[in-house]
Design a protein around this motif. Sequence first.
Motif, PDB file in Angstrom:
ATOM      1  N   SER A 598       0.825  -1.217   0.000  1.00 35.49           N
ATOM      2  CA  SER A 598       0.000   0.000   0.000  1.00 35.49           C
ATOM      3  C   SER A 598       0.854   1.259   0.000  1.00 35.49           C
ATOM      4  CB  SER A 598      -0.945  -0.012   1.202  1.00 35.49           C
ATOM      5  OG  SER A 598      -0.203  -0.103   2.406  1.00 35.49           O
ATOM      6  N   ARG A 707      -6.612   5.519  -3.054  1.00 32.88           N
ATOM      7  CA  ARG A 707      -6.427   5.462  -1.600  1.00 32.88           C
ATOM      8  C   ARG A 707      -5.466   4.342  -1.202  1.00 32.88           C
ATOM      9  NH1 ARG A 707     -10.385   4.176   1.731  1.00 32.88           N
ATOM     10  NH2 ARG A 707     -11.870   3.332   0.238  1.00 32.88           N
ATOM     11  N   HIS A 709      -3.898   1.322   1.237  1.00 28.39           N
ATOM     12  CA  HIS A 709      -4.480   0.190   1.966  1.00 28.39           C
ATOM     13  C   HIS A 709      -5.774  -0.312   1.308  1.00 28.39           C
ATOM     14  CE1 HIS A 709      -1.588   0.868   5.138  1.00 28.39           C
ATOM     15  NE2 HIS A 709      -1.959   2.137   5.208  1.00 28.39           N
ATOM     16  N   LEU A 710      -5.920  -0.045  -0.004  1.00 21.20           N
ATOM     17  CA  LEU A 710      -7.097  -0.500  -0.744  1.00 21.20           C
ATOM     18  C   LEU A 710      -6.645  -1.409  -1.871  1.00 21.20           C
ATOM     19  CD1 LEU A 710     -10.184  -0.266  -1.450  1.00 21.20           C
ATOM     20  CD2 LEU A 710      -9.533   1.604  -2.989  1.00 21.20           C
ATOM     21  N   GLU A 742      -8.806  -2.626   3.118  1.00 15.18           N
ATOM     22  CA  GLU A 742     -10.087  -2.650   2.428  1.00 15.18           C
ATOM     23  C   GLU A 742      -9.937  -3.410   1.116  1.00 15.18           C
ATOM     24  OE1 GLU A 742     -12.325   1.147   2.360  1.00 15.18           O
ATOM     25  OE2 GLU A 742     -10.533   1.970   3.354  1.00 15.18           O
ATOM     26  N   HIS A 767     -15.962  -4.405   0.320  1.00 10.86           N
ATOM     27  CA  HIS A 767     -16.917  -3.557  -0.388  1.00 10.86           C
ATOM     28  C   HIS A 767     -17.469  -4.337  -1.584  1.00 10.86           C
ATOM     29  CE1 HIS A 767     -15.676   0.006   1.891  1.00 10.86           C
ATOM     30  NE2 HIS A 767     -14.412  -0.356   1.668  1.00 10.86           N
ATOM     31  N   ILE A 779     -12.516   4.686  -4.686  1.00  6.86           N
ATOM     32  CA  ILE A 779     -11.062   4.511  -4.870  1.00  6.86           C
ATOM     33  C   ILE A 779     -10.230   5.731  -4.531  1.00  6.86           C
ATOM     34  CG2 ILE A 779     -11.309   2.718  -6.607  1.00  6.86           C
ATOM     35  CD1 ILE A 779     -10.894   4.833  -8.755  1.00  6.86           C
TER      36      ILE A 779
END
Length: 783
Positions: A598, A707, A709-710, A742, A767, A779
């Motif tokens: 990330s 973003r 950590h997505l 996430e 999600h 995003i």
Amino acid sequence: MSDNEVEKKETVLPEELLIIPLVGKPLFPGVFTPIMITASDDMQIIESAMKAEMMIGLLMVKDENIEIPDAQDLHRIGTVAKIVKKINLPDGGINIFISTIKRFKVKEFTQRQSPISARVSYIEDDETADPDEIKAMTRSLIAEMKTISDNNPLFSEEMRLNMVNVDHPGKIADFITSILNIDRNQQQEILDTINIKERMEKVLIYIKKEQELLRIQRKLTAQINEKIEKSQREYFLREEIKAIKKELGEPIDSKSSEHLKFKEKIDALGFEGEIKEQVEGELEKFSLMDPSSSEFIVTRNYLDTIVNLPWDAPEPDEIDIERGQEILDEDHYGLEDVKERIIEYLSVRKLKNDNKGSIICLVGPPGVGKTSIGKSIARALNREFFRFSVGGMRDEAEIKGHRRTYVGAMPGKLIQGLKIVKSKAPVFMIDEIDKLSSSIQGDPSSALLEALDPEQNTEFRDHYLDLPYDLSHILFICTANTLDTIPRPLMDRMEIIRLAGYIEDEKIEIARKYIIPKSLKKHGLEPKHIRYYKTALHAIADGYARDAGMRSFEKAIDRIHRKVAYKVILGKGELPHVVEKKNLEEYLKKAPFREEVSKQITKPGMAVGLAWTNFGGDTLILEAIALPGKGGLKLTGQMGDVMKESADIALSYVKSICADYDVEPEFFEKHVIHLHIPEGATPKDGPSAGITMATAFLSLITGKKVRKHLAMTGELSLTGKVLPIGGLKEKTIAARRMKIAEIIIPKPNERDLDDIPEYVREGIQFHPVKEIGEVFKLIFEEE
């Protein structure tokens, strides 16, 4: 009419000849012989020559494998011949009798394709040599040839008379060459030799070689006759010894002793029907064989295999479910869903009280414990365990055995394993079933299908045994890294159990309970020699062992223990040696994995995707940049065809909605979009990166970063729908290893979340989305 009369009658030889190609050996002048003609073009030449009372030219073909030769395929020196008689054959061909007259040399081919014709010049023998020398060589030729003909029954009396009655030295050399058993090219070499002395010298050399071959042949014949006589004499002597020992009541010989042992064991096994008939037939054949013959060893090995195989039906399994649960918990940490599936499977077997085997297929990346689970199942059932790998196997004889007609024949792996474990109901582990291959030796997967299928394996026939054998009591456990390469008919017969891999916390516990004690023993160390801080184990998992399994972790522990063993031997440092995070590089050098995934998302055009590979779940960082140009898409990073199509779909969709994000469509006409997936040496394929690619493209054209950590996974359709994917559990474990917080997943995959343990999902927000528009809302970082 004699040959000489024919030659005298034909005083004028034509300057141009129709050519007949000779596939076999060349013909020499002065020979009256039949020739069979089968080619239609050659038959037309013969008809034309006979009608015009013409002569024909005979030229040897350079390569006898050429079916339809032309001028360039023929030698330049041949023999002119007169057709004396023609006979029509029943198969449509013709047989002509010819009289060869003289050598000729081709000056020019007037027709190079069939029918071939040529302008020729006729060759006279070069007799420029000492007459006495020629006379002496002629006598030598006849004398040497007489020696050969006297010892060779293939030489007829007529041949011998013709050889003596030929009066011209050159013709004698030609005649002898025509009846010698030498190569066609060597005969052509004699035909090409015009000087009589040279020709006779060459023929003398070939005669000497033929004499040497005859000498060796006579020597070999004498040796064989001597061996036969010796063998017969030994046979009669052995029979006399047997009769004497029988009268004295003594054991006859080792062969008879083996025969009695085989007979006792076969009688004890109580065979019936086809098996009894064939085994007793082999036993009787064994009793009549000479122990020195090769067939004796083959039959002995066959009978030895028969009597050492387990033939009796096994007792029903005494399955203790609680004990089975204890064994699985004792041998493996985590894998709760896998253990539950195995306990359910054992419960069904106990309830059904059936000893028939089944097929379990353990699928997962390397190092997750597939082989050890198989061993635990064998312990829980109290059965013998036998393991073999079929990875790269290309010969079906490895499964079904070799027929006994082959030298060194042996049974297949299944029969060999039964002979080793001496149980009819063992646990057989077949490793790497997804890496089977095939070749001209057959398809091992088809042979394996017959062996594993419960409907077929009750009468499995190994090629070596050639007897029906019941394999249905065996519990087969297969292992594979992926299901994609397993043949569908084989996969349909297996109970699939997936092993997804381990998260960091699980790796720490496995290392503490299993890997460290095992490695200490392996390196001669004791617990007093070393102590680990938990922070060090976390650092190993994060920086040195991010794979799905435990092999990299185990290698790291082994490296640490080797260095500690070295220090203990030299007496360096105080005991115990402490391994903690701050001194880990002293043992393992710098960590290959340094930065979280990330944290690598630093610019617009970058996004994190989740992928499934044969080695478990993994994360992919997609990078996109725009270059000035005339439009188009450039892809790098070893993408497969499916992934390339996903990239085209993603770019097309982003183009269609770019106006919604205040981006002019002309942007794509003025720029080349370059999409790259790092680790370019590793092949990648599959549709599940579709929404990740669309995210990278949208981030690029809007200039907004995705973003941190997505991560995301999902197939994208051309209309913007997010389609389901596979391997969600493996991808979630990979995301947890990489500190992803996430995950965007397709809405249809929401039901798969129930299959992922709670401790794996803990701390990750999912999600579920139906359309790519929902993805685009999630995003970007908030402004």
